[in-house]
Write an enzyme that holds these catalytic residues in place. Structure first.
Site, PDB file in Angstrom:
ATOM      1  CG  ASP A   1     -30.865   0.475 -45.512  1.00 47.91           C
ATOM      2  OD1 ASP A   1     -31.969   0.441 -44.939  1.00 47.91           O
ATOM      3  OD2 ASP A   1     -29.929   1.200 -45.143  1.00 47.91           O
TER       4      ASP A   1
ATOM      5  CG  ASP B   1     -34.645   3.847 -43.910  1.00 46.00           C
ATOM      6  OD1 ASP B   1     -34.608   3.885 -42.664  1.00 46.00           O
ATOM      7  OD2 ASP B   1     -33.792   3.262 -44.605  1.00 46.00           O
TER       8      ASP B   1
END
Length: 187
Positions: free
Chosen positions: A145, A159
């Site tokens: 991330d 995401d």
């Protein structure tokens, strides 16, 4: 004289005509699904590779002031780093979702559903790849991330795609558009 039957078929657009049959499966919707899924998966993997190559964990980089930062982390859990001890189960759920989306894609009958399924598939597979192939081990891998906005968890392209898919699925449902492209009859 008696009643004369019309020789031409009646206009089917008139009120009271029977509803049209559901559309048959269209390869263009399956192609749209596959194309969107492939683009999302490619973007996700390229951006993660760039993040790993150019960012240092714990050293955020402002991109648009404090509105958007690049901040590299490796997430062992699900959204908001929840379920860090359940990575194999999260992986299994994501794999089941991806298989289910492919199975249901045979019934696609609208662009909205095709795009939503493509986003969902590409996002799910993007994070599945991390969980299977990244450290520390297979099915325990940490998801890369790197996108950070104020007051929100750090996330990635996969995401964003899954979240966008969820929004599109709700919109299609609220519009009454079924998976096969037909519309629900409102009373």
């Amino acid at each position: 004289m008696g009643d004369v039957e019309p020789t031409e078929p009646a206009d089917e657009s008139s009120a009271g005509s029977p509803p049209s049959p559901p559309p048959t499966r269209s390869w263009k919707w399956i192609g749209l699904f596959g194309g969107v899924g492939a683009v999302i998966l490619l973007l996700d993997q390229i951006t993660k590779a760039l993040a790993l190559a150019h960012l240092t964990p714990g050293e955020p980089v402002n991109v648009i002031g404090s509105l958007l930062k690049f901040n590299l982390i490796r997430n062992p859990g699900a959204a908001f780093s929840l379920g860090t001890g359940y990575t194999p189960y999260i992986s299994a759920v994501q794999i089941i979702v991806a298989i289910g989306v492919v199975y249901l894609s045979r019934r696609l009958g609208s662009a909205g559903w095709a795009v939503a399924f493509g986003l969902l598939f590409g996002g799910a597979v993007g994070n599945i790849i991390d969980r299977i192939f990244r450290e520390p081990s297979a099915f325990h891998g940490h998801v890369v991330d790197f996108l950070q906005t104020p007051h929100w968890a750090i996330f990635n392209v996969a995401d964003m795609a899954v979240t966008s898919a969820a929004i599109l699925l709700v919109i299609q449902t609220l519009r009454g558009v079924k998976l096969d492209g037909t519309r629900e009859q409102r009373k």
